[in-house]
Design an enzyme around this catalytic site. Structure first.
Site, PDB file in Angstrom:
ATOM      1  N   LYS A  89       0.855  -1.188   0.000  1.00 43.74           N
ATOM      2  CA  LYS A  89       0.000   0.000   0.000  1.00 43.74           C
ATOM      3  C   LYS A  89       0.891   1.239   0.000  1.00 43.74           C
ATOM      4  O   LYS A  89       1.921   1.266   0.691  1.00 43.74           O
ATOM      5  CB  LYS A  89      -0.907  -0.027   1.230  1.00 43.74           C
ATOM      6  CG  LYS A  89      -1.998   1.039   1.266  1.00 43.74           C
ATOM      7  CD  LYS A  89      -2.902   0.800   2.470  1.00 43.74           C
ATOM      8  CE  LYS A  89      -3.997   1.844   2.593  1.00 43.74           C
ATOM      9  NZ  LYS A  89      -4.873   1.590   3.767  1.00 43.74           N
ATOM     10  N   SER A 170      -9.657   1.358   2.975  1.00 53.88           N
ATOM     11  CA  SER A 170      -8.826   2.181   2.109  1.00 53.88           C
ATOM     12  C   SER A 170      -7.699   1.412   1.428  1.00 53.88           C
ATOM     13  O   SER A 170      -7.003   1.958   0.575  1.00 53.88           O
ATOM     14  CB  SER A 170      -8.215   3.321   2.936  1.00 53.88           C
ATOM     15  OG  SER A 170      -7.287   2.826   3.890  1.00 53.88           O
ATOM     16  N   SER A 194      -9.971  -0.874   7.156  1.00 47.25           N
ATOM     17  CA  SER A 194      -9.335  -0.686   5.850  1.00 47.25           C
ATOM     18  C   SER A 194      -8.643  -1.927   5.310  1.00 47.25           C
ATOM     19  O   SER A 194      -8.236  -1.954   4.147  1.00 47.25           O
ATOM     20  CB  SER A 194      -8.341   0.478   5.915  1.00 47.25           C
ATOM     21  OG  SER A 194      -9.032   1.695   6.099  1.00 47.25           O
TER      22      SER A 194
END
Length: 487
Positions: A89, A170, A194
């Protein structure tokens, strides 16, 4: 040595163990495996359905793979992830040619001056950092109307199971990339759902670890109390491999000092009878707003399966705290403070001396932000946040102090190994506030093909138990299917 461009696995999903087996047999090299995933990214992520999960490719991935091939040939396997490509990420710092922008145009060219602690562990284990993935901007949606699959830097990420489906956030790109087989595994982060949310929406396995099991050093922060990093994988076994690699004590992250003296070997604990004798609470009191993710018939099938596999069910458990939506949530108080610390440590390389300067860049370049930035401004407006009475009171409640309604106390008082939730949306907020671990696993598909997942949440540092539970369920059901649009 005769090798092919992953010919035996073309269009197939492959586990860490299978990759190692192919390496050992000499039928595959790390270089060719990297080329295979780069080819898939070109065909399906940047072209075709344009999933847009991968934001940046590491230009050194191929030479790193070639060096690892040579090291394996000369000295054997370096570590548990030798030659395994992995995506990160893009809020996870790396010292290489990859930026760490956290989805923000304002940080699009920022490069960290050190590897995040977990990245050091991955490199020591022999992993290849293949690239970074798109994410919801700054991990908590900058504008009130901003969808979870969007950032001003990366644009929209699509769900491989159907571009009409919500891909979750996310850790949006980290989930979509593994679901679409652009890498065998990835790392995402979680502050309040997330990891769990995108995993269940992309038919993946993830584990949001207990706060303190995995270091947060080198990750752009939002919350001292709730930030976590964890694996996103296609199988429970791969999640166990990955968590075992990134877990560990870090002198720079005080929370990691709360770890047990020894971290279990999660992979060795996986057995098909892992649900036998476990005491599982069943949560049914989900809110109507969550109905889009929940399929009652699939959940009932799950409950029957869990019972048939030897678990004792407590059906149903009540968790009053789960319906408590606090306007003074801890994250709202810690966000500004944690980001100020980040900019203070990272300056001048980010170009911002403080969070206020970063926020000013949104105001100065409002035309770049399609959905505005009102949520960012509102959530960081509290002054003296860590001495605020409401913040301190909420911290005590999240720790379960004198609060029989808390998730932690429900687990303890009813002697539960875990609580079973339908999907992630009914569990992630209260589990995140308590800092407790949760594991998500695929549990079927809605009639329209949208993935359905379940979540097991346990007591602090009960990851080994959660892996046992999830593995037994996974092996008995084998629900996960490859997405159709990237085959």
């Amino acid at each position: 040595m005769q090798t092919t461009l992953m010919a035996d696995y073309w269009h197939e999903e492959t586990t860490i163990a299978e990759i190692h087996d192919a390496y050992d047999k000499g039928t595959l090299t790390a270089k060719n495996l990297v080329l295979y995933y780069l080819n898939r990214i070109a065909l399906w992520d940047q072209d075709g359905p344009s999933i847009n999960a991968v934001s940046d490719i590491n230009p050194d991935a191929i030479p790193i793979a070639k060096a690892l091939d040579k090291e394996r040939e000369n000295h054997g396997r370096k570590g548990a992830l030798h030659g395994i490509p992995i995506l990160l990420k893009e809020n996870i710092g790396t010292v290489d040619k990859l930026p760490t922008p956290a989805g923000s145009i304002a940080l699009e060219n920022w490069r960290s001056n050190e590897d995040a602690f977990l990245v050091k562990q991955l490199r020591e284990a022999g992993a290849i950092i293949l690239g970074k993935t798109n994410m919801t901007e700054l991990a908590h949606r900058i504008g009130t109307d901003m969808p979870e699959n969007y950032s001003s830097r990366g644009g929209y990420v699509l769900c491989p199971y159907g571009t009409q489906f919500d891909v979750g956030g996310s850790s949006t790109g980290s989930a979509a990339a593994v679901a679409a087989n652009f890498a065998p595994v990835s790392i995402g982060t979680d502050t309040s759902g997330s990891l769990l949310n995108p995993a269940t929406r992309n038919s993946l396995v993830t584990i949001k670890p207990t706060i303190g099991l995995v270091s947060r050093t080198g990750i752009i922060p939002l919350s001292y109390a709730q930030d976590a990093a964890g694996p996103m994988t296609q199988t429970v076994t791969d999640a166990a491999h990955l968590l075992g690699t990134i877990a560990g004590k870090d002198p720079q992250d005080e929370e990691t000092k709360t770890q047990p003296l020894k971290i279990p070997n999660y992979v060795e604990s996986l057995h098909s009878d892992g649900l036998q004798g476990k005491r599982i609470g069943v949560f049914r009191d989900y809110q109507p707003s969550m109905s889009d993710q929940i399929d009652p018939s699939l959940f009932e099938e799950t409950i029957v399966t869990v019972k048939d596999l030897g678990a004792t069910l407590v059906d149903a458990v009540s968790i009053p705290a789960i319906n408590r939506r606090d306007s003074d949530a801890v994250v709202s108080y810690e966000c500004r403070h944690s980001l100020n610390n980040f900019f203070a440590r990272a300056r001048p390389s980010t170009g911002f001396r403080s969070f206020d300067a970063f926020l000013q860049s949104y105001e100065d370049h409002a035309y770049l932000h399609k959905y505005g930035y009102d949520r960012l401004r509102i959530r960081t407006a509290v002054e003296n946040s860590l001495s605020n009475a409401s913040y301190l009171t909420q911290k005590l409640r999240d720790e379960g102090l004198d609060d029989p309604q808390s998730l932690e106390n429900v687990l303890f008082n009813q002697n539960l190994d875990a609580i079973l939730f339908p999907s992630s949306s009914s569990s992630y907020d209260v589990a995140a506030r308590a800092g407790l671990p949760s594991i998500a696993v695929p549990a079927g598909y809605h009639e329209n093909g949208r993935p359905f997942g379940i979540t097991f949440t346990g007591q602090a540092f009960s990851e080994e138990t959660l892996f046992q539970i999830a593995f037994a369920y996974e092996q008995a059901t084998m629900h996960r299917k490859k997405p159709g649009i990237t085959q």
